[in-house]
Structures are given as structure tokens and as C-alpha cells.
Design a protein around this motif. Structure first.
Motif, short mmCIF file in Angstrom:
data_model
loop_
_atom_site.label_atom_id
_atom_site.label_comp_id
_atom_site.label_asym_id
_atom_site.label_seq_id
_atom_site.Cartn_x
_atom_site.Cartn_y
_atom_site.Cartn_z
N VAL A 19 -0.08 -44.12 72.26
CA VAL A 19 -0.30 -45.80 71.96
C VAL A 19 -1.45 -45.88 70.99
O VAL A 19 -1.33 -46.88 70.03
CB VAL A 19 -0.28 -46.44 73.15
N TYR A 23 -1.01 -47.70 67.27
CA TYR A 23 -1.74 -48.88 66.84
C TYR A 23 -2.51 -48.79 65.69
O TYR A 23 -2.69 -49.75 64.93
CB TYR A 23 -2.43 -49.19 68.09
N PHE A 30 0.51 -54.74 70.55
CA PHE A 30 1.88 -54.89 71.31
C PHE A 30 2.90 -54.18 70.75
O PHE A 30 3.66 -53.67 71.18
CB PHE A 30 1.87 -56.40 71.36
N GLU A 31 2.97 -54.16 69.18
CA GLU A 31 4.07 -53.23 68.80
C GLU A 31 3.90 -51.93 69.12
O GLU A 31 4.84 -51.24 69.27
CB GLU A 31 4.25 -53.51 67.29
N GLN A 33 2.57 -50.62 71.72
CA GLN A 33 2.99 -50.20 73.20
C GLN A 33 4.69 -50.21 73.20
O GLN A 33 4.99 -49.39 73.92
CB GLN A 33 2.46 -51.36 74.08
N ASP A 34 5.17 -51.37 72.48
CA ASP A 34 6.57 -51.35 72.69
C ASP A 34 7.29 -50.12 71.92
O ASP A 34 8.30 -49.41 72.61
CB ASP A 34 7.16 -52.56 71.92
N ALA A 35 6.88 -49.70 70.70
CA ALA A 35 7.32 -48.57 70.04
C ALA A 35 7.23 -47.30 70.88
O ALA A 35 8.04 -46.32 70.83
CB ALA A 35 6.62 -48.27 68.82
N GLN A 37 6.82 -47.00 74.20
CA GLN A 37 7.89 -47.28 75.47
C GLN A 37 9.08 -46.81 75.03
O GLN A 37 9.70 -46.15 75.90
CB GLN A 37 7.83 -48.53 75.89
N GLU A 38 9.62 -47.30 73.86
CA GLU A 38 10.97 -47.04 73.43
C GLU A 38 10.92 -45.34 73.10
O GLU A 38 11.82 -44.65 73.36
CB GLU A 38 11.40 -47.79 72.30
N GLY A 64 8.16 -42.75 67.76
CA GLY A 64 7.36 -44.14 67.93
C GLY A 64 7.24 -44.74 66.32
O GLY A 64 7.08 -45.86 65.95
N ARG A 71 10.92 -51.78 62.26
CA ARG A 71 10.41 -53.08 62.79
C ARG A 71 10.01 -53.80 61.55
O ARG A 71 10.09 -54.93 61.26
CB ARG A 71 9.65 -53.16 63.94
#
Length: 166
Positions: A19, A23, A30-31, A33-35, A37-38, A64, A71
Motif C-alpha cells: 500500500v 500510495y 484511497f486509490e 488501498q483499493d488497488a 485490495q484488488e 496493483g 484507473r
């Protein structure tokens, strides 16, 4: 997947670093964390293969990062489309009749509302409504008849005065 396959430990020991790297690369926590997670979800789905790699964490970071890039592309393409086509044209508010119809539909039982909307607004035949709702044709016909009768009563009381007096 077995609890002792190593993924949980891998996740616990690498998630903060992944992360942090995402970052730093993307600039949005937040992006990132989302990336991440995926990417971890994809790693978990392929864990038997990924765990055999020399550096599974590098695989997760790469996935990631690619998700972040995708995105960014979507955002960039959205901005390009906005510039090319301009803002979306303003939409007129719904008419009083539309508001009255929606309010009346909300008061119907769900089965009647579904039958009426599918038949009259989606232009499905009675047989198609029956197929889509997994309901016998006779039941659909009954729901339509009851729903129309209820709508007629509800709309007579909900229509604007100038419409009912016309």
C-alpha cells in the motif's frame, strides 16, 4: 483454500509495504488501498501459482500498479470525452403526470408493480413477463388487471387538478 497455505502470513507481512508503494506511485491513499485490495484478491485466487514465484510481493505490486494505471486511463479518457463533447445537457424535471405515476406505482404491491412496468414500460408481452418473473401467464394477467384497477383509482386522486378537470 487451506488456512496453512501461507497466503494469510504473506498478506500480513506485505500489505503495508504494498500500500505504501502504491500510495507513493499514485499519490492517493484511497486509490492505493483499493488497488492493493484488488491485487491481493487476484493473488489469492492464483495463490498456488503466485506463491511459487521468486517474489510474490513484486507480483502483487505490479498488479496493483497496473490497476492504478488503468484507473488513470479511465479518468483521462473521461476528461478527454468531457472536453470533446462538453457537459451533459440539462435534463428537464419530470412532469407532474410522471411524478403522479411513479407515486402511484410505489403504492402497488411489488408483484403488480413489476408486471405493469415490464408490460407497459418495457413493452414485454404477457408471456415474456411470465418468463422473466418465473410466474404462470394467468398470474401475470391477474396482476396486470389488479394493478391497472388500483392505478386507475390512485391516479384519479393524485393527478393535478387541471388534468382531472379537463
Amino acid at each position: 483454500m487451506a488456512a496453512d497455505d501461507g497466503f494469510e502470513e504473506f498478506y500480513r507481512t506485505t500489505r503495508h509495504r504494498v500500500v505504501t508503494v502504491l500510495y507513493a506511485l499514485g499519490g492517493d491513499p484511497f486509490e492505493a488501498q483499493d488497488a492493493a485490495q484488488e491485487a491481493y484478491a487476484r493473488a489469492w485466487q492464483r495463490w498456488r501459482t503466485v506463491s511459487g514465484y521468486g517474489d510474490p510481493e513484486a507480483w502483487v505490486r505490479t498488479v496493483g500498479y497496473r490497476l492504478l494505471v488503468n484507473r488513470w486511463r479511465k479518468i483521462r479518457n473521461g476528461i478527454t470525452a468531457y472536453r470533446r463533447h462538453g457537459p451533459v445537457a440539462a435534463v428537464d424535471p419530470p412532469s407532474e403526470n410522471t411524478v403522479a405515476l411513479v407515486a402511484a406505482l410505489r403504492q402497488l404491491p411489488a408483484e403488480q408493480r413489476e408486471a405493469i412496468v415490464l408490460h407497459h414500460l418495457a413493452d414485454l408481452s404477457v408471456a415474456e413477463v411470465a418468463t422473466q418473473t418465473a410466474t404462470p401467464t394467468g398470474t401475470v394477467k391477474a396482476r396486470l388487471a389488479r394493478g391497472r384497477k388500483a392505478l386507475a383509482t390512485l391516479l384519479d386522486t393524485n393527478l393535478p387538478e387541471e388534468v382531472t378537470n379537463a
